[in-house]
Design an enzyme around this catalytic site. Structure first.
Site, PDB file in Angstrom:
ATOM      1  N   ASP A 176       0.051  -2.411   2.349  1.00 17.04           N
ATOM      2  CA  ASP A 176      -0.667  -1.312   2.985  1.00 17.04           C
ATOM      3  C   ASP A 176      -0.547  -0.122   2.039  1.00 17.04           C
ATOM      4  O   ASP A 176       0.326  -0.080   1.157  1.00 17.04           O
ATOM      5  CB  ASP A 176      -0.116  -1.002   4.385  1.00 17.04           C
ATOM      6  CG  ASP A 176      -1.125  -0.215   5.227  1.00 17.04           C
ATOM      7  OD1 ASP A 176      -2.069   0.375   4.651  1.00 17.04           O
ATOM      8  OD2 ASP A 176      -0.980  -0.179   6.460  1.00 17.04           O
TER       9      ASP A 176
HETATM   10  C1  NOJ Z   1      -3.523   2.423   6.118  1.00 14.37           C
HETATM   11  C2  NOJ Z   1      -3.797   1.507   7.281  1.00 14.37           C
HETATM   12  O1  NOJ Z   1      -2.590   1.190   7.926  1.00 14.37           O
HETATM   13  C3  NOJ Z   1      -4.507   0.237   6.868  1.00 14.37           C
HETATM   14  O2  NOJ Z   1      -4.841  -0.483   8.023  1.00 14.37           O
HETATM   15  C4  NOJ Z   1      -5.721   0.548   6.050  1.00 14.37           C
HETATM   16  O3  NOJ Z   1      -6.404  -0.627   5.712  1.00 14.37           O
HETATM   17  C5  NOJ Z   1      -5.290   1.313   4.808  1.00 14.37           C
HETATM   18  N1  NOJ Z   1      -4.637   2.541   5.212  1.00 14.37           N
HETATM   19  C6  NOJ Z   1      -6.439   1.654   3.898  1.00 14.37           C
HETATM   20  O4  NOJ Z   1      -7.220   2.620   4.503  1.00 14.37           O
END
Ligand code: NOJ
Length: 886
Positions: free
Chosen positions: A311
């Protein structure tokens, strides 16, 4: 007398050891919930097996992909490609180039020599984020409410096609973590349901749908990401909380396997080509460098053949993460966005050159990424990336964050096709009818005066896309907030759709869309023949605070004075209908028992066609058949789980003490009556259940997987002379961009960032590329294939006893019969259309997995020697048919 009925035979719905390891107990550090057997050692828990500061045991080496199962051909193709790559080109595949520097939310480096453009990773699970001329689909929680596999797949395919049309390679979704441990969880709506089987089915179908379009699904967030509070240190300090590390989800080994890992096994089995590791820690080890969850569970036991991507800013180290199983870091920056350095990039090149990361491991990382591309035919028709996440202008900076040259950055390609029709259908098919006194619904449209109340029925006067990432709750709730959002191409409000409906019948229509205008509401409700009150409850991701809710909801009541408005209208109009838009359960006990509230509908988070979808149900064009994908309790305390809103330590400890007992499992265990139970939903017709048959099939005995893998393969040679890995001469660097080349031939300084020279620690076995034992529960994507052997076929007759055609969701629950098992667990369901006076046969193939328990001691599944029951009916509390599983 029974009516004469026509019976249609359905294809049986597949839903999951013939040995009894009665000695299930502890196995090293993984903690057992039961600790009941004679060989139990270690922690003894009276209730549930989890405790603060629980540890994740080290598990090395990181399993290398071998092309298991259906991945064989993709691995052959990837081998030809990866064998041609230089070290730097492999590193480029693994490393994001930096936040807001390229077009997509995440973008890797490219391989110009082989005309391979960068990989584009883009949110979200409801559509394409940060662009235009895209669709906004109903949220995951709505998909769960349909209980309809085909719709889940169709939605996945439509989203995949839209991503493909914009040049996206990897869609960041679907979501099975959070699963929904607590009803207040901010991102539960992005996922499906707190039931792991329902989530597993919808997750798998969504993945198949997305990948059918040549787009990789990045199934997320792995694992234990069950609340927004304290998921990251940076967000937390921003809100004034002083924590030193992300929260730790502490859970025992059985809870991991039987609850949180379950849907991910389905996702891997369905072919997920990418898995995103989560922000939280699991048993006090960061999820993106947790060798137990990545190496042992995901790549070992579940035989995952694709890549693990972090993430965003979820990577906490370089070598340690790589050895623990992380294959790609996003957005490439190290601890903070737009840092000038990366844990991967040049640091990974250095680590391979100095031998701390074995060459087989960098090859495996590249292979996993490229095999995923071939597996989903991601290389097919790979068009240009034709949008820019950071600006909707046609012309703008090529590298948004650092400026530079200006060029065309958005082609504004319209990728929506006719998906609006599917979205409208999905919205109606996911609307749950919770109350309908004396057939209040459907309405005819000929009611003399219909009144609509509530901000949730109207538009956001600043536009549907006013708040960035939908970080506000103005107007009707078509989507919740955070990275799981997308821009609306339009938003049909209930106010406009219902008005059109009534005008077409020549009826009168008025609306009061201000929740605070209680006097106007009183006057109108008193005159109306029917009053429709729209109320909502929103939630989202932790980086945006809405109405003092930091992602997770602060309560389970309606927002913006919705309860007061409803009270006011219902006190004046004895035909008041409540329509709910919410990301999860809302407390409804008072309204369920209110004499003037004649009907209640839950419409979830329905996307761009919201008003049309609800009008289809209200006016009877669609007979509701959806079911609640969660329990609506009488109070928040009744759930037995809650968000940790204040840190209990500098590393917040989330102790999943309840084990498997979340949502209806908890209500069952404590004999607590909810307002509306999991799986409940009415129809405009009625159904009866009869003729349960259980047939035991001759499945062969379970054989644990055994043997060894091949030794780790390597696919190319590279020079170990640092001089061969310096920046090409005359290379023009983009500021803040992450490159794979070295600054210097002195390897302690070669990456040019702050991280060089740190004392190294290589876990035992982490560099070992020799053949490794295959886990008993492993051997193929998803786990031991014998877990899916069918042991029983269960059939029952479902009859439409009303006067109109309808759709029912017969549900099959199993009691596994162990002393610590849930009273019952959903194991099969099917959404079936049935004509009046007709019947269908509901048929479920019960697999070995469906009746198995996890043995912490054996580290394998087994069938407990206990009396097992099967139940069939229309909800988790209305199960008229039951039988012993022979
Ligand atoms: C953080 C989020 O938790 C995740 O779900 C997302 O895909 C990424 N940011 C990218 O935006």
């Amino acid at each position: 007398m029974r009516p004469t009925i026509a019976t249609a035979l359905l294809t049986c719905a597949g839903s999951a050891l013939a040995q009894d390891f009665s000695h299930d107990g502890n196995y090293g550090a993984p903690v057992s919930r039961k600790n009941s057997g004679p060989m139990a050692t270690g922690f003894i828990m009276s209730d549930a097996g989890t405790k603060s500061h629980q540890a994740s045991p080290p598990k090395y080496p990181s399993p290398w992909g071998e092309g298991l199962g259906e991945w064989a051909q993709a691995y052959q193709q990837a081998k030809s490609f990866v064998s041609q790559l230089t070290l730097e080109e492999k590193v480029n595949l693994t490393t994001g180039t930096g936040w807001e520097l390229e077009s997509c939310v995440g973008q890797t480096g490219s391989i110009p020599r082989l005309a391979f453009r960068a990989l584009c990773l883009q949110d979200s699970p409801v559509g394409i984020r940060d662009t235009d001329f895209n669709s906004v689909f109903p949220a995951g929680v709505n998909v769960a409410a349909t209980f309809d596999r085909k719709l889940a797949k169709a939605r996945g395919a439509a989203m995949g096609a839209e991503h493909k049309g914009k040049g996206v390679d990897v869609q960041l979704g679907p979501v099975a973590g959070p699963l929904g441990r607590t009803p207040e969880g901010g991102r539960n709506w992005e996922g499906f349901s707190p039931d792991p089987v329902l989530t597993g089915v919808m997750f798998a179908e969504s993945i198949k749908g997305i990948q059918s379009q040549g787009v990789l699904a990045s199934a997320k967030h792995f694992i234990g990401y069950e609340q927004e509070h304290f998921r990251l240190v940076s967000d937390s300090t921003g809100y004034g909380f002083n924590i030193s590390e992300p929260n730790s989800a502490n859970m025992d080994d059985e809870t991991m396997h039987e609850l949180y890992l379950w849907p991910f096994a389905d996702g891997v089995r369905a072919g997920a080509a990418s898995i995103m590791c989560s922000y939280n820690q699991v048993n006090n080890s960061q999820a993106c460098q947790n060798s137990y969850v990545l190496n042992y569970l995901l790549k070992g036991e579940l035989g995952f053949q694709g890549h693990v991507v972090s993430d965003w800013i979820g990577t906490h180290s370089g070598v340690a993460s790589v050895l623990a199983g992380l294959d790609m870091t996003m957005p490439g920056d190290s601890a903070v966005y737009n840092s000038d350095d990366s844990y991967f990039g040049a640091n990974l090149t250095v680590a391979v050159l100095n031998g701390t990361v074995p060459s087989w491991r960098i090859d495996d990382m590249a292979m996993r990424i490229m095999a995923g591309m071939y597996f989903v035919e991601g290389n097919r028709n790979r068009g240009d990336i034709n949008f820019n996440s950071w600006s909707l202008d046609t012309y703008g900076y090529e590298h948004f964050y650092v400026g530079g040259a200006i060029g065309k950055i958005n082609d504004h390609v319209d990728v929506r096709g006719d998906h609006g029709t599917l979205i409208r259908h999905l919205g109606a098919q996911s609307t749950v009818l919770l109350k309908n006194i004396d057939n209040t619904l459907p309405l005819t449209g000929k009611e003399k005066l219909t009144a609509v109340f509530g901000e949730d029925a109207g538009s956001n006067i600043d536009g549907p896309n006013d708040c960035s990432d939908r970080g506000c709750n103005n107007g009707t709730l078509g989507m919740a907030w955070g990275s799981g959002s997308a821009n609306f191409p339009y938003l049909v409000t209930p106010d406009s759709a219902i008005q059109s409906e009534l005008l077409s019948h020549g009826s009168a229509y008025e609306s009061v869309l201000n929740n605070g205008a209680l006097d106007s509401a009183t006057t109108l409700a008193r005159r109306a023949n029917v009053s429709l009150v729209f109320a909502n409850s929103d939630s989202g991701e932790w980086y945006i605070e809405v109405g003092s809710n930091l992602g997770d909801r602060n309560n389970l009541t309606f927002w913006g004075g919705g309860d007061e408005l409803l009270d006011t209208v219902a006190s004046q109009c004895n035909n008041t209908i409540l329509v709910i838009h919410s990301t999860g359960p809302v407390l409804l006990e008072k309204w369920a028992n209110h004499g003037n509230i004649t009907a209640i509908l839950w419409a979830g988070v329905p996307g761009q066609e919201s008003g049309n979808s609800i009008a289809d149900v209200l006016y009877g064009r669609v007979n509701p058949g959806a079911k609640l994908p969660f329990t609506v309790g009488k109070s928040r305390q009744d759930y037995g789980t809650d968000i940790l809103y204040t840190p209990n330590e500098s590393v917040p400890q989330l102790n999943f003490k309840e084990g498997l007992f979340i949502d209806y499992r908890s209500f069952d265990k404590h004999n607590t009556t909810p307002t509306f139970e999991f799986g409940f939903g009415l129809s405009y017709t009625t159904f009866s259940y009869s003729d349960l048959h259980v047939t035991k099939l001759n499945a062969s005995e379970y054989v644990p997987s055994s043997g060894h893998t091949n030794p780790a393969p390597t696919y190319s040679n590279y020079s170990t002379d640092p001089a061969d890995h310096l920046y090409p001469s005359n290379f023009s660097r983009i500021p803040l961009y992450h490159y794979p080349w070295l600054n210097s031939t002195n390897l302690t300084q070669a990456s040019g960032d702050q991280h060089y020279g740190l004392p190294g620690f290589i876990p035992e076995g982490a560099q070992d590329g020799s053949a490794q034992p295959i886990p008993k529960a492993g051997g193929a994507p998803g786990g031991n294939p014998m877990l899916w052997d069918v042991l029983y076929r269960v059939e029952a007759t479902v009859t439409n006893t009303g006067s109109v055609a309808g759709e029912e969701v017969p549900q099959l629950y199993i009691s596994r019969g162990g002393p610590h098992d849930p009273v019952k667990e959903l194991r099969g369901f099917e959404r079936v259309p049935i004509q009046p006076n007709s019947s269908v046969t509901f048929c479920v193939d019960v697999t070995r997995r469906d009746i198995s328990s996890w043995s912490t001691f054996e580290q394998d599944w087994y069938v407990r020697n206990s009396t097992k029951m099967v139940y069939v009916g229309s909800s988790s509390m209305n199960l008229p048919l039951s039988a012993v599983l022979p």
